[in-house]
Design an enzyme around this catalytic site. Structure first.
Site, short mmCIF file in Angstrom:
data_model
loop_
_atom_site.label_atom_id
_atom_site.label_comp_id
_atom_site.label_asym_id
_atom_site.label_seq_id
_atom_site.Cartn_x
_atom_site.Cartn_y
_atom_site.Cartn_z
CB SER A 102 -4.68 38.23 -53.20
OG SER A 102 -5.22 38.99 -52.54
CD GLN A 103 -2.43 41.51 -49.35
OE1 GLN A 103 -1.87 42.55 -49.49
NE2 GLN A 103 -3.25 41.26 -48.50
CG ASP A 118 3.24 32.57 -45.14
OD1 ASP A 118 3.89 33.57 -45.10
OD2 ASP A 118 2.20 32.27 -44.18
CG HIS A 175 1.96 36.26 -42.43
ND1 HIS A 175 1.69 36.53 -41.20
CD2 HIS A 175 1.83 34.96 -42.39
CE1 HIS A 175 1.15 35.27 -40.22
NE2 HIS A 175 1.57 34.46 -41.43
CD GLU A 197 -30.70 33.94 -44.30
OE1 GLU A 197 -30.76 34.13 -43.16
OE2 GLU A 197 -31.61 33.45 -44.89
CE1 TYR A 223 1.08 43.06 -60.44
CE2 TYR A 223 -0.15 41.53 -61.59
CZ TYR A 223 0.00 42.60 -61.32
OH TYR A 223 -0.73 43.76 -61.80
#
Length: 340
Positions: A28-29, A84, A109, A232, A26
């Site tokens: 980020s993805q 992974d 992945h 920038e 649970y």
């Protein structure tokens, strides 16, 4: 070589109806897949280790949370979204025993499947749905009625319907609103690692730090160096994201464009291209995968030392102070560590 491209009207979400989907992890993805799937009407639960710091976050988001072994045994589709280096161990200890014929094992992945760190039984369907963006963007775009393009790939298809199921899954997390592109585990894994190491992460961060150091060492103010070589970068990347390099060059001044086209190859020359080919060879041979897994199993000494070194770089210190002068950067953050 052209790729097969699909959209929402090519996907049949009814293929997921009645199936129990377990999201293992649970982060980020994981949070993005789980929330998007649930919003698309799917039966979703979360599989975590009992000591996971994400357990409470998932419960507070309204999900049923179970330990990985129990959740996997009860699931029809198991999507592994742990790091992974953790996934192969978790597969052996918690997931493998619950894999029966006809189930679907999925990932975002191809690392572990392609490099055979995970070898599923032949009677289990194996597919990949890989959003081409971080999980926080997958979620925020979905909430706006948009989507992040996804890659799909098949490794095993004993049931004969793995591709339609993968398409349905990709559509349910928002991929079909943008595009769902069909690839292979080999292609996704090797290009993903190469892009991360040589351009998107390794190449860009080292280029920015080298530029910062060159200016500061020449006597220029660190604040000026940070603005020119790091801050920038977002302005330039946003223009490329929107319309490619030509679009970016159209937007910048003629002076900047001339400097870009006449000096860029002096920075990124034959030596860099040779290094890229060597890095790609290490990825293709599995040398990098073995190096990374050995690092993890040794307790991450080099990884942690490099992470500490990077966080203390003078550009990070200067940048932290400068961002404090721009409070708008803290508004509507994609990443909020307290929630996701």
């Amino acid at each position: 070589m052209s790729m097969n491209i699909y959209y929402d009207n090519d996907a049949d979400l009814s293929l997921l109806s009645g199936k129990k989907i377990v999201i293992v992890g649970y982060g980020s993805q994981g949070h993005a897949h789980a929330l998007n799937l649930r919003d698309s009407g799917m039966d979703v639960r979360i599989g975590l280790r009992k000591d996971s710091g994400s357990w409470k976050k998932a419960e507070e988001a309204g999900f049923v949370v179970q330990e990985v072994g129990a959740a996997s045994a009860d699931a029809d589709i198991i999507m592994i979204l742990t790091p992974d280096e953790v996934a192969s161990e978790m597969y052996e200890s918690d997931i493998k025993a619950g894999l029966t014929a006809g189930k679907y094992l999925a990932c975002a992945h191809g690392f572990n499947i392609h490099f055979k760190k995970i070898v599923p039984p032949e009677e289990v369907n194996v597919f990949m749905v890989a959003p081409k963006g971080p999980g926080h963007l997958v979620r925020s775009e979905f909430e706006k009625g948009r989507g992040v393009p996804c890659l799909i790939a098949l490794a095993q298809d004993p049931s004969g319907d793995t591709k339609p199921v993968a398409l349905a899954y990709a559509s349910a997390i928002g991929g079909g609103r943008a595009a769902i592109l069909e690839t292979s585990f080999k292609e996704e894994t090797e290009t993903d690692l190469f892009g991360e190491q040589t351009v998107l992460c390794g190449g860009v961060t080292e280029l920015m730090r080298a530029g910062f150091e060159t200016l500061v060492d020449a006597g220029y103010a660190p604040e000026m160096a940070y603005f020119e070589c790091l801050h920038e970068m977002k302005l330039i990347v946003d223009l490329i994201y929107e319309g490619g390099i030509t679009n970016m060059r159209y937007s910048i001044s003629n002076t900047a464009e001339f400097g870009d086209m006449t000096r860029g190859k002096r920075v990124i020359g034959d030596e860099t291209r040779a290094a890229m080919k060597n890095i790609l060879a290490d990825i293709q041979s599995g040398k990098f995968a073995d190096e990374w897994m050995n690092e993890y199993r040794s307790g991450l000494p080099r990884f942690n030392a490099l992470r500490k070194e990077g966080a203390s770089h003078r550009a990070e210190v200067v940048g932290d102070n400068l961002r404090g002068m721009m409070p708008w950067l803290q508004q509507d953050r994609l990443v909020d560590k307290a929630k996701n």
